[in-house]
Enzyme design. Structure first.
Site, mmCIF file in Angstrom:
data_model
loop_
_atom_site.group_PDB
_atom_site.id
_atom_site.type_symbol
_atom_site.label_atom_id
_atom_site.label_comp_id
_atom_site.label_asym_id
_atom_site.label_seq_id
_atom_site.Cartn_x
_atom_site.Cartn_y
_atom_site.Cartn_z
ATOM 1 N N LYS A 1 0.850 -1.207 0.000
ATOM 2 C CA LYS A 1 0.000 0.000 0.000
ATOM 3 C C LYS A 1 0.880 1.250 0.000
ATOM 4 O O LYS A 1 0.445 2.322 -0.440
ATOM 5 C CB LYS A 1 -1.012 -0.020 1.151
ATOM 6 C CG LYS A 1 -0.434 -0.038 2.565
ATOM 7 C CD LYS A 1 -0.100 1.317 3.139
ATOM 8 C CE LYS A 1 0.701 1.208 4.401
ATOM 9 N NZ LYS A 1 1.153 2.498 4.933
ATOM 10 N N ASN B 1 4.280 8.829 2.706
ATOM 11 C CA ASN B 1 4.640 8.452 1.329
ATOM 12 C C ASN B 1 3.877 9.309 0.326
ATOM 13 O O ASN B 1 4.427 9.761 -0.676
ATOM 14 C CB ASN B 1 4.315 6.972 1.090
ATOM 15 C CG ASN B 1 5.291 6.065 1.823
ATOM 16 O OD1 ASN B 1 6.440 5.947 1.434
ATOM 17 N ND2 ASN B 1 4.833 5.466 2.914
HETATM 18 O O1 LIG Z 1 1.314 2.999 7.531
HETATM 19 C C1 LIG Z 1 0.811 4.089 7.703
HETATM 20 C C2 LIG Z 1 -0.604 4.265 8.049
HETATM 21 O O2 LIG Z 1 -1.228 3.054 8.360
HETATM 22 C C3 LIG Z 1 1.619 5.310 7.549
HETATM 23 O O3 LIG Z 1 1.978 5.464 6.227
HETATM 24 P P1 LIG Z 1 3.134 6.484 5.857
HETATM 25 O O4 LIG Z 1 4.441 5.847 6.210
HETATM 26 O O5 LIG Z 1 2.969 6.767 4.412
HETATM 27 O O6 LIG Z 1 2.871 7.717 6.705
#
Ligand SMILES: O=C(CO)COP(=O)(O)O
Ligand SMILES: NC(=O)C1=CN([C@@H]2O[C@H](COP(=O)(O)OP(=O)(O)OC[C@H]3O[C@@H](n4cnc5c(N)ncnc54)[C@H](O)[C@@H]3O)[C@@H](O)[C@H]2O)C=CC1
Length: 439
Positions: A269, A334
């Site tokens: 994801k 991300n």
């Molecule tokens: O895993 C996450 C939310 O469940 C956080 O994602 P990020 O690392 O993109 O902030």
């Protein structure tokens, strides 16, 4: 877990804790075990003769409450430390003192561990959030995990292998120890096959390792806004203990017997979030972004089913699946960094964006995207994964972000699925008797 269902165990743990002084936890626990024996003796034999993992947890519990160590104290690590320490304080199955490993650094000339233990706050990675006093920071990994029965791994995935190798060199006896990985990332092995964090932990340390993943943007869970997470497990007894450790009214934990499915969702994801961030960077509306997320999720599901046996459809509908993809594609790091990558039009590298925007926190999607592409190309599977492929090319080969959309915005008609192309939904056994009522 059977013990949860037993009458003695169901005596409200919170009440027990209010009447049991903490240093008497062990004594009361032994009494509890004896009572449990009479309440459900088959349960005890199930534990005593279980061969599914190193040492049955109940047997370990007979020598006292389980000691917990959290390995990692970044943004999510600190929130997890807060949750675990608060549960350990009010439960009689966990030792009240929870240790958390801090990768030491100086903040204005002072050690982060010292500030952590004085202020009960992680001023760098989770500023402004009070942490429980029974959560203590340690810079020595060895001291953090010494005697621990439950190891919670929550570090950026690029540091997991070296951290496990460091732990292995301590030569600890892990007969009474279980692990869980909250790490979201994918690796590539020497045969160009995917490798997951739980596999790495089990391989290097010989530990039984469950996983926990979900729609959990750390800053929101820190504020105790409602969210959910999924435990992926092989061994139900361990899963029940992990659930006790993490579950809060504002953080509801479920479980599926699908470790790889849960982990693949958590890792991939983040790659979908890069593509979603490219959409944001190009100022696309929500329809386009939703189409990209849908395509990405389809590829994620295909990847999990192609590379792993036993992937469950349920996993994709749990918090670790679709819910985590949604939250990351709307509010994750991300996403934000990928939008900035597009806006900077090739003038900024990923590491520059990471250090400018994340203040020491780490991106997981970029490295996963890199390894994922290597896995896909080594097996000539690019055609099955067009979104993952184009995302890699934009992220690493200087391809224009417009190609993300051009890849799909084509004249050629898409295949209309036949019945045989589709997967039939199967009613879970627990709902079978409802089918008659429904029709
Ligand atoms: O895993 C996450 C939310 O469940 C956080 O994602 P990020 O690392 O993109 O902030
Ligand atoms: N932050 C979030 O919202 C969520 C993160 N996760 C996952 O949890 C895992 C950990 O992420 P965070 O806690 O957010 O970390 P983070 O990205 O906030 O922090 C980085 C951490 O890495 C440490 N570090 C730096 N160099 C290191 C080294 N050489 N060895 C070991 N540690 C080092 C830093 O001290 C810091 O604690 C990741 O896989 C992430 O995807 C999962 C759910 C939510």
């Amino acid at each position: 877990m059977q013990i949860v269902a037993s009458p003695v165990y169901n005596l409200c743990p919170e009440k027990w804790n209010s009447i049991i002084p903490n240093n008497h936890k062990t004594f009361f626990f032994k009494i509890l075990l004896i009572l449990n024996f009479f309440a459900n003796s088959t349960l005890i034999s199930a534990y005593s003769f279980s061969t599914s993992y190193s040492m049955p947890l109940l047997q370990t519990l007979s020598s006292g409450p389980l000691k917990v160590a959290v390995i990692g104290s970044g943004n999510w690590g600190s929130v997890i430390g807060k949750i675990v320490a608060s549960n350990a304080k009010t439960s009689y199955i966990f030792d009240e003192n929870v240790r958390i490993w801090v990768y030491e650094e100086l903040i204005e000339g002072k050690k982060l561990t010292e500030i952590f233990n004085q202020k009960h706050e992680n001023v760098k990675y989770l500023p402004g959030v009070p942490l429980p006093e029974n959560l203590t920071a340690h810079s020595s990994l060895k001291d953090t995990i010494r005697d621990a029965n439950l190891l919670v791994f929550v570090i950026p995935h690029q540091f997991l292998k070296s951290t496990c190798e460091t732990i292995k060199a301590f030569n600890f006896n892990f007969t009474n120890t279980k692990a869980i990985s909250l790490v979201k990332g994918l690796y590539i092995d020497n045969n160009n096959n995917p490798k997951l964090s739980s596999e790495l932990i089990s391989e290097i340390l010989g530990l039984d390792c469950s996983v926990l993943s979900g729609a959990n943007v750390a800053k929101d869970v820190a504020k105790e806004e409602f969210s959910e997470a999924t435990i992926g497990f092989d061994d139900k007894e361990s899963a029940d203990v992990w659930q006790q450790l993490f579950d809060k009214p504002y953080f509801k934990i479920t479980g599926v017997p699908d470790i790889s499915g849960v982990e693949v969702c958590g890792a991939l994801k983040n790659v979908i979030a890069l593509a979603a961030g490219f959409c944001d960077g190009m100022d696309m509306g929500s329809n386009t972004k939703a189409a990209i997320i849908r395509q990405g999720f389809e590829e994620l599901r295909l990847f999990s089913t192609l590379f792993y046996n036993g992937t469950l459809e349920d996993t994709f509908f749990d918090s670790a699946g679709i819910a985590d993809t949604i939250t990351t594609c709307f509010g994750g790091r991300n996403l934000r960094c990928a939008a900035e990558f597009v806006k900077s039009k090739g003038t900024k590298s990923w590491s520059q964006i990471e250090s400018e925007f994340l203040n020491g926190q780490k991106l997981q999607g970029t490295l996963t995207c890199y390894d994922l592409f290597k896995i896909i190309t080594s097996k000539s599977l690019e055609q099955l994964f067009p979104l993952f492929t184009v995302t890699y090319k934009i992220a690493y080969e200087g391809m224009s972000s417009d190609e993300l959309i051009n890849e799909f915005k084509v004249k050629k008609l898409r295949r209309i699925k036949s019945y045989d192309d589709c997967t039939l939904c199967v009613l879970p056994a627990i709902f079978k008797d409802k089918k008659r009522k429904a029709r």
